[in-house]
Design a protein around this motif. Structure first.
Motif, short mmCIF file in Angstrom:
data_model
loop_
_atom_site.label_atom_id
_atom_site.label_comp_id
_atom_site.label_asym_id
_atom_site.label_seq_id
_atom_site.Cartn_x
_atom_site.Cartn_y
_atom_site.Cartn_z
N ALA A 1 0.84 -1.20 0.00
CA ALA A 1 0.00 0.00 0.00
C ALA A 1 0.87 1.25 0.00
CB ALA A 1 -0.92 -0.01 1.21
N ARG A 2 0.28 2.34 -0.48
CA ARG A 2 1.01 3.60 -0.55
C ARG A 2 0.23 4.67 0.21
NH1 ARG A 2 4.93 3.19 -4.48
NH2 ARG A 2 5.29 5.42 -4.43
N LEU A 3 0.97 5.55 0.84
CA LEU A 3 0.39 6.72 1.47
C LEU A 3 0.67 7.93 0.59
CD1 LEU A 3 1.23 6.51 5.28
CD2 LEU A 3 -1.02 6.33 4.23
N ASN A 4 -0.37 8.69 0.32
CA ASN A 4 -0.15 9.91 -0.45
C ASN A 4 -1.10 10.99 0.01
OD1 ASN A 4 -2.60 9.12 -1.54
ND2 ASN A 4 -1.68 8.25 -3.38
N GLY A 5 -0.89 12.17 -0.50
CA GLY A 5 -1.78 13.27 -0.21
C GLY A 5 -1.91 13.60 1.26
N ARG A 6 -3.15 13.77 1.69
CA ARG A 6 -3.43 14.24 3.04
C ARG A 6 -2.93 13.27 4.10
NH1 ARG A 6 -7.01 18.16 4.11
NH2 ARG A 6 -7.95 17.89 2.05
N ASP A 7 -3.09 11.95 3.86
CA ASP A 7 -2.66 10.96 4.85
C ASP A 7 -1.16 11.06 5.11
OD1 ASP A 7 -5.22 10.03 5.09
OD2 ASP A 7 -4.97 8.40 3.66
N LEU A 8 -0.39 11.16 4.04
CA LEU A 8 1.06 11.27 4.19
C LEU A 8 1.43 12.56 4.91
CD1 LEU A 8 3.91 10.25 3.67
CD2 LEU A 8 3.79 11.26 1.38
N ALA A 9 0.78 13.65 4.57
CA ALA A 9 1.07 14.93 5.22
C ALA A 9 0.79 14.85 6.72
CB ALA A 9 0.24 16.04 4.59
N LEU A 10 -0.29 14.19 7.11
CA LEU A 10 -0.62 14.08 8.54
C LEU A 10 0.40 13.20 9.26
CD1 LEU A 10 -4.51 13.73 8.37
CD2 LEU A 10 -3.17 15.71 9.08
N HIS A 11 0.87 12.13 8.63
CA HIS A 11 1.88 11.28 9.27
C HIS A 11 3.18 12.06 9.48
CE1 HIS A 11 0.40 7.14 9.74
NE2 HIS A 11 -0.44 7.45 8.78
N LEU A 12 3.59 12.82 8.48
CA LEU A 12 4.82 13.61 8.63
C LEU A 12 4.62 14.72 9.66
CD1 LEU A 12 5.91 13.85 4.89
CD2 LEU A 12 6.92 12.43 6.68
N ALA A 13 3.42 15.27 9.76
CA ALA A 13 3.14 16.28 10.79
C ALA A 13 3.26 15.65 12.18
CB ALA A 13 1.75 16.87 10.58
N PHE A 14 2.77 14.41 12.33
CA PHE A 14 2.92 13.73 13.61
C PHE A 14 4.39 13.56 13.97
CE2 PHE A 14 3.85 9.81 15.87
CZ PHE A 14 3.10 9.96 17.03
N ASP A 15 5.20 13.12 13.01
CA ASP A 15 6.63 12.94 13.28
C ASP A 15 7.27 14.25 13.71
OD1 ASP A 15 6.51 10.25 12.64
OD2 ASP A 15 6.95 10.59 10.53
N LEU A 16 6.86 15.35 13.08
CA LEU A 16 7.42 16.66 13.42
C LEU A 16 7.03 17.05 14.84
CD1 LEU A 16 9.02 19.08 12.31
CD2 LEU A 16 6.87 19.99 11.43
N VAL A 17 5.77 16.86 15.18
CA VAL A 17 5.31 17.22 16.53
C VAL A 17 5.95 16.31 17.57
CG1 VAL A 17 3.28 17.29 18.03
CG2 VAL A 17 3.15 18.21 15.70
N GLN A 18 6.06 15.02 17.26
CA GLN A 18 6.66 14.08 18.22
C GLN A 18 8.12 14.44 18.50
OE1 GLN A 18 9.02 11.46 17.56
NE2 GLN A 18 8.68 10.03 19.26
N ALA A 19 8.87 14.79 17.46
CA ALA A 19 10.25 15.23 17.67
C ALA A 19 10.28 16.53 18.48
CB ALA A 19 10.94 15.43 16.32
#
Length: 424
Positions: free
Chosen positions: A74-92
């Motif tokens: 499966a692939r993540l794209n668009g909004r889902d991918l942006a939200l996952h990267l936002a989580f990583d940014l907030v977690q860091a």
């Protein structure tokens, strides 16, 4: 089918495999956990263990859920991918907030989610993550807990922390914009090349259908001729028979009609043969005919005599794209000029419209898939496809504006590249 909204389209990109994103996150989780153990247990720094472990565990739980809910490929794209990267940014950011903020040397890792996003997401998603990264940096600068030093902590000047914040913000902005521009150009070129290949494939399929029709007409001509002869013989013998006469006359007329249909198919297939050789002026007349009906007349002028050229799908489709663009922007007429010298063959396409915008002219032929610069609804993809196709035939294009107004496109080939050989 309902078209996607503008907001959804802003996040529309090829994306990344779930397994790849999960593996990257596992690497980050392992690094965070090992760093906490080393600093807290080996270096004996006082840490807020419950909060730090909770932040790392939240990332691990999300990763387990990601790998469980999505398939292997499966692939993540668009909004889902942006939200996952936002989580990583907030977690860091949370980990850094609890361990010194911008004074923590690992604060440079805030750049990672933004740089990953720059290669995969559109401008709106990049702006969202960039703003989020800026917010995290400001929070770390103003309110982060002090670094748990072993002994009295050093007193960092406020100007130093401000400088670190500005440096991180500039790094996030510069790397994000740079990587986004580079990757966007590559993605746009790939999409345009896919469109080019699709156009060629369609042209090849149409050519194959023409060849198949010609072969079918040739093969069916013999049996149909025999049927016609028998039908005529029966008509001569039994045409006036009250019981079978009508059927025999119908058989004879339908056989003649079928033969006429096959003749038309064979002639059409021969006329559309993609490997036929045409005079340059005839080729331009065909291009003008394929573009018609057009909103303005298309005039073909050619100096005599004209060389025979190879009629290839690339040449036809490329010229049609250029001429269609000229027709769309012309005021009252489009002119196609054909000239030939001992060494070169040249086609010039002229229109009397407003000409190419000055800021667009240097970039014509690039795969610009963004909004139209001219307001006519185009994106530059058609011009890029035309340039790509014509360059495959050995041609070179030059775009310029005419002194009297309007646009001019000059296409030039070495004569040996485009002229049909006599044995052909």
């Amino acid at each position: 089918m309902e078209r996607p909204s503008i907001a959804a389209a802003a996040f529309d990109r090829p994306g990344v495999r779930v397994r790849t994103l999960a593996n990257l996150r596992w690497i980050a989780i392992t690094g965070q956990f090992v760093t906490l153990l080393f600093v807290g247990l080996y270096l004996d720094y006082p840490l807020l263990w419950p909060s730090l472990i909770a932040a790392v565990a939240a990332s691990a739980v999300l990763n387990i859920g990601l790998m469980t809910l999505y398939g292997r490929n499966a692939r993540l794209n668009g909004r889902d991918l942006a939200l996952h990267l936002a989580f990583d940014l907030v977690q860091a950011g949370v980990l850094l907030f609890l361990t010194g903020g911008l004074a923590n040397p690992f604060s440079v890792l805030l750049i990672v989610p933004v740089t990953i996003a720059a290669t995969l997401l559109r401008a709106r998603a990049m702006a969202f993550l960039g703003a989020l990264a800026g917010t995290v940096i400001v929070v770390l600068w103003l309110w982060a807990r002090p670094l748990p030093w072993d002994g009295p902590p050093p007193d960092f000047p406020i100007i130093y922390l401000f400088g670190v914040a500005v440096a991180l913000a500039l790094a996030v902005g510069f790397l994000g914009i740079y990587l986004w521009l580079v990757s966007a150009e590559g993605r746009d070129r790939a999409q345009a090349l896919i469109a080019t290949e699709a156009a060629l494939t369609r042209e090849a399929k149409m050519s194959a259908l023409g060849s198949l029709a010609a072969a079918a007409a040739h093969e069916l001509g013999g049996p149909l001729g025999t049927i016609t002869l028998i039908a005529r013989s029966l008509y001569d013998q039994l045409g006036d028979d009250p019981e079978f006469g009508d059927d025999i006359r119908l058989l004879e007329s339908e056989a003649a009609r079928s033969r006429a249909i096959l003749v038309r198919i064979a002639r059409r297939a021969e006329a559309e043969d993609p490997f036929a050789n045409l005079g340059l002026d005839i080729l331009l007349h065909e291009v003008a005919h394929n573009v018609a009906p057009s909103r303005v007349p298309i005039r073909v002028t050619a100096a005599s005599p004209q060389p025979l050229v190879r009629r290839s799908p690339e040449l036809l489709h490329g010229l049609q794209n250029i001429v269609s663009n000229a027709v769309r922007h012309a005021g009252s007429e489009v002119e196609l000029r054909a000239t030939a010298t001992v060494g070169d063959v040249c086609i010039t396409i002229l229109d009397d419209g407003a000409g190419f915008p000055a800021d667009v002219l240097p970039h014509l032929g690039e795969p610009d898939l963004g909004p139209s610069h001219s307001g006519a609804g185009g994106t530059g993809l058609g011009i890029f496809i035309a340039v790509t196709l014509i360059e495959r035939t050995g041609g070179r294009l030059a775009f310029r504006n005419r002194p009297i107004g309007g646009a001019q496109v000059d296409i030039r080939w070495p004569r040996s590249h485009i002229e049909a050989q006599e044995e052909e």
